[in-house]
Design a protein around this motif. Structure first.
Motif, PDB file in Angstrom:
ATOM      1  N   LEU A  32      -3.516   7.132  13.198  1.00 18.44           N
ATOM      2  CA  LEU A  32      -3.284   6.262  12.051  1.00 18.44           C
ATOM      3  C   LEU A  32      -4.614   5.709  11.567  1.00 18.44           C
ATOM      4  CD1 LEU A  32      -0.169   4.350  13.390  1.00 18.44           C
ATOM      5  CD2 LEU A  32      -0.213   6.156  11.681  1.00 18.44           C
ATOM      6  N   THR A  33      -4.698   5.459  10.284  1.00 21.03           N
ATOM      7  CA  THR A  33      -5.921   4.932   9.683  1.00 21.03           C
ATOM      8  C   THR A  33      -5.794   3.435   9.468  1.00 21.03           C
ATOM      9  OG1 THR A  33      -6.341   7.024   8.560  1.00 21.03           O
ATOM     10  CG2 THR A  33      -7.447   5.078   7.676  1.00 21.03           C
ATOM     11  N   VAL A  34      -6.807   2.703   9.902  1.00 17.77           N
ATOM     12  CA  VAL A  34      -6.909   1.283   9.589  1.00 17.77           C
ATOM     13  C   VAL A  34      -8.234   1.084   8.859  1.00 17.77           C
ATOM     14  CG1 VAL A  34      -5.509   0.516  11.546  1.00 17.77           C
ATOM     15  CG2 VAL A  34      -7.980   0.664  11.803  1.00 17.77           C
ATOM     16  N   TYR A  35      -8.301   0.046   8.069  1.00 17.43           N
ATOM     17  CA  TYR A  35      -9.513  -0.262   7.321  1.00 17.43           C
ATOM     18  C   TYR A  35     -10.138  -1.535   7.847  1.00 17.43           C
ATOM     19  CZ  TYR A  35      -8.756   3.410   3.947  1.00 17.43           C
ATOM     20  OH  TYR A  35      -8.634   4.634   3.360  1.00 17.43           O
ATOM     21  N   LEU A  36     -11.441  -1.466   8.118  1.00 14.15           N
ATOM     22  CA  LEU A  36     -12.200  -2.606   8.609  1.00 14.15           C
ATOM     23  C   LEU A  36     -13.333  -2.904   7.640  1.00 14.15           C
ATOM     24  CD1 LEU A  36     -12.310  -1.557  12.355  1.00 14.15           C
ATOM     25  CD2 LEU A  36     -10.735  -3.155  11.267  1.00 14.15           C
ATOM     26  N   TRP A  91     -10.913  -9.879   1.431  1.00  5.42           N
ATOM     27  CA  TRP A  91     -11.121  -8.713   2.290  1.00  5.42           C
ATOM     28  C   TRP A  91      -9.892  -8.435   3.151  1.00  5.42           C
ATOM     29  CZ3 TRP A  91     -14.107  -5.165   0.922  1.00  5.42           C
ATOM     30  CH2 TRP A  91     -15.360  -5.408   0.360  1.00  5.42           C
ATOM     31  N   ALA A  92      -9.248  -9.470   3.640  1.00  9.34           N
ATOM     32  CA  ALA A  92      -8.047  -9.279   4.452  1.00  9.34           C
ATOM     33  C   ALA A  92      -6.952  -8.616   3.630  1.00  9.34           C
ATOM     34  CB  ALA A  92      -7.559 -10.613   5.014  1.00  9.34           C
ATOM     35  N   GLN A  93      -6.780  -9.067   2.396  1.00  8.67           N
ATOM     36  CA  GLN A  93      -5.773  -8.470   1.523  1.00  8.67           C
ATOM     37  C   GLN A  93      -6.068  -6.993   1.272  1.00  8.67           C
ATOM     38  OE1 GLN A  93      -5.053 -10.834  -2.036  1.00  8.67           O
ATOM     39  NE2 GLN A  93      -5.526 -12.681  -0.873  1.00  8.67           N
ATOM     40  N   VAL A  94      -7.340  -6.672   1.027  1.00  5.19           N
ATOM     41  CA  VAL A  94      -7.718  -5.280   0.757  1.00  5.19           C
ATOM     42  C   VAL A  94      -7.556  -4.437   2.023  1.00  5.19           C
ATOM     43  CG1 VAL A  94      -9.600  -3.756   0.028  1.00  5.19           C
ATOM     44  CG2 VAL A  94      -9.235  -5.936  -1.136  1.00  5.19           C
ATOM     45  N   GLN A  95      -7.922  -4.985   3.173  1.00  3.84           N
ATOM     46  CA  GLN A  95      -7.727  -4.261   4.432  1.00  3.84           C
ATOM     47  C   GLN A  95      -6.255  -3.922   4.640  1.00  3.84           C
ATOM     48  OE1 GLN A  95     -10.216  -7.194   6.983  1.00  3.84           O
ATOM     49  NE2 GLN A  95      -9.855  -5.395   8.257  1.00  3.84           N
ATOM     50  N   LEU A  96      -5.386  -4.899   4.472  1.00  4.80           N
ATOM     51  CA  LEU A  96      -3.955  -4.680   4.661  1.00  4.80           C
ATOM     52  C   LEU A  96      -3.419  -3.668   3.651  1.00  4.80           C
ATOM     53  CD1 LEU A  96      -2.966  -8.378   5.329  1.00  4.80           C
ATOM     54  CD2 LEU A  96      -2.663  -6.488   6.949  1.00  4.80           C
ATOM     55  N   TYR A  97      -3.820  -3.803   2.409  1.00  7.68           N
ATOM     56  CA  TYR A  97      -3.351  -2.897   1.360  1.00  7.68           C
ATOM     57  C   TYR A  97      -3.769  -1.452   1.656  1.00  7.68           C
ATOM     58  CZ  TYR A  97      -3.014  -0.523  -3.091  1.00  7.68           C
ATOM     59  OH  TYR A  97      -2.725   0.386  -4.070  1.00  7.68           O
ATOM     60  N   ALA A 130      -2.699   4.121   3.268  1.00  3.29           N
ATOM     61  CA  ALA A 130      -3.091   5.292   4.070  1.00  3.29           C
ATOM     62  C   ALA A 130      -1.984   5.682   5.035  1.00  3.29           C
ATOM     63  CB  ALA A 130      -4.382   4.998   4.828  1.00  3.29           C
ATOM     64  N   SER A 131      -1.359   4.690   5.657  1.00  5.21           N
ATOM     65  CA  SER A 131      -0.288   4.975   6.601  1.00  5.21           C
ATOM     66  C   SER A 131       0.911   5.573   5.895  1.00  5.21           C
ATOM     67  CB  SER A 131       0.123   3.687   7.314  1.00  5.21           C
ATOM     68  OG  SER A 131       1.289   3.912   8.066  1.00  5.21           O
ATOM     69  N   ARG A 132       1.282   4.996   4.789  1.00  6.35           N
ATOM     70  CA  ARG A 132       2.451   5.489   4.061  1.00  6.35           C
ATOM     71  C   ARG A 132       2.233   6.918   3.601  1.00  6.35           C
ATOM     72  NH1 ARG A 132       5.292   3.636  -1.083  1.00  6.35           N
ATOM     73  NH2 ARG A 132       7.425   4.158  -0.542  1.00  6.35           N
ATOM     74  N   ALA A 133       1.020   7.231   3.163  1.00  7.53           N
ATOM     75  CA  ALA A 133       0.713   8.586   2.720  1.00  7.53           C
ATOM     76  C   ALA A 133       0.819   9.567   3.884  1.00  7.53           C
ATOM     77  CB  ALA A 133      -0.678   8.642   2.102  1.00  7.53           C
ATOM     78  N   LYS A 134       0.320   9.165   5.057  1.00  7.40           N
ATOM     79  CA  LYS A 134       0.320  10.067   6.213  1.00  7.40           C
ATOM     80  C   LYS A 134       1.681  10.156   6.883  1.00  7.40           C
ATOM     81  CE  LYS A 134      -2.046  11.159  10.422  1.00  7.40           C
ATOM     82  NZ  LYS A 134      -3.010  12.193  10.375  1.00  7.40           N
ATOM     83  N   VAL A 135       2.281   9.023   7.182  1.00  4.88           N
ATOM     84  CA  VAL A 135       3.515   8.994   7.959  1.00  4.88           C
ATOM     85  C   VAL A 135       4.729   9.373   7.124  1.00  4.88           C
ATOM     86  CG1 VAL A 135       5.050   7.510   9.313  1.00  4.88           C
ATOM     87  CG2 VAL A 135       2.586   7.312   9.572  1.00  4.88           C
ATOM     88  N   GLU A 136       4.797   8.835   5.912  1.00  2.54           N
ATOM     89  CA  GLU A 136       5.986   9.041   5.089  1.00  2.54           C
ATOM     90  C   GLU A 136       5.790  10.100   4.012  1.00  2.54           C
ATOM     91  OE1 GLU A 136       7.388   5.237   3.664  1.00  2.54           O
ATOM     92  OE2 GLU A 136       6.771   4.261   5.519  1.00  2.54           O
ATOM     93  N   LEU A 147      -3.851  -2.935  13.055  1.00  2.75           N
ATOM     94  CA  LEU A 147      -4.913  -3.694  12.385  1.00  2.75           C
ATOM     95  C   LEU A 147      -4.862  -5.166  12.801  1.00  2.75           C
ATOM     96  CD1 LEU A 147      -7.171  -3.837  10.233  1.00  2.75           C
ATOM     97  CD2 LEU A 147      -5.372  -4.202   8.541  1.00  2.75           C
ATOM     98  N   VAL A 148      -3.680  -5.747  12.832  1.00  4.79           N
ATOM     99  CA  VAL A 148      -3.508  -7.157  13.181  1.00  4.79           C
ATOM    100  C   VAL A 148      -3.892  -7.414  14.636  1.00  4.79           C
ATOM    101  CG1 VAL A 148      -1.752  -8.965  13.463  1.00  4.79           C
ATOM    102  CG2 VAL A 148      -1.795  -7.591  11.393  1.00  4.79           C
ATOM    103  N   ALA A 149      -3.786  -6.401  15.486  1.00  4.51           N
ATOM    104  CA  ALA A 149      -4.124  -6.561  16.902  1.00  4.51           C
ATOM    105  C   ALA A 149      -5.610  -6.827  17.117  1.00  4.51           C
ATOM    106  CB  ALA A 149      -3.689  -5.321  17.691  1.00  4.51           C
TER     107      ALA A 149
END
Length: 129
Positions: free
Chosen positions: A27-31, A102-108, A113-119, A59-61
């Motif tokens: 899975l992709t997360v953004y930092l 930045w937090a909003q952009v990271q979450l978005y 990215a997850s929705r594109a890959k997983v779903e 990401l939240v972890a």
């Protein structure tokens, strides 16, 4: 000495369902870059069932040790509460408080990215790095 049986008859070999499998996903997360001037993509492995909330929960972890060594940061507040996905909406825990830009952009970007890959849902055309 006397032996007796309980009347249970032998049965043929019964086959069951296929053995359970464990699947690993990337899975992709953004930092946020160490310079605080942009985002970077990071891939994290996860074993088990995944959905968009799974990536957000990763990401939240917080940061991994490797990400800390690279000097990456996150503006997403850490919480032990779980994030949930309800239809197309990500429900964040109340204890995360107000989110920085930045937090909003990271979450978005992580959610897209997850929705594109997983779903298999294409992104909305807004560019994430």
């Amino acid at each position: 000495m006397t032996l007796s049986a309980c009347g249970v008859r032998p049965t043929p070999v019964l086959t069951g369902a296929e053995a359970p499998t464990v699947s690993a996903h990337e899975l992709t997360v953004y930092l946020v870059k160490a310079e605080l001037d942009g985002l970077v993509r990071r891939t994290r492995s996860y074993t088990g069932t995944v959905d968009t909330a799974t990536a957000i929960n990763l990401l939240v972890a917080g940061l991994t040790d490797e990400e800390k060594k690279l000097g990456l940061v996150t503006e997403v507040p850490a919480t032990s509460s779980r994030v949930f996905a309800v239809s197309n909406v990500i429900v964040l825990p109340e204890d995360m408080g107000p989110l920085s830009k930045w937090a909003q952009v990271q979450l978005y970007c992580t959610a897209i990215a997850s929705r594109a890959k997983v779903e298999g849902v294409p992104g909305p055309g807004i560019e994430c790095p």
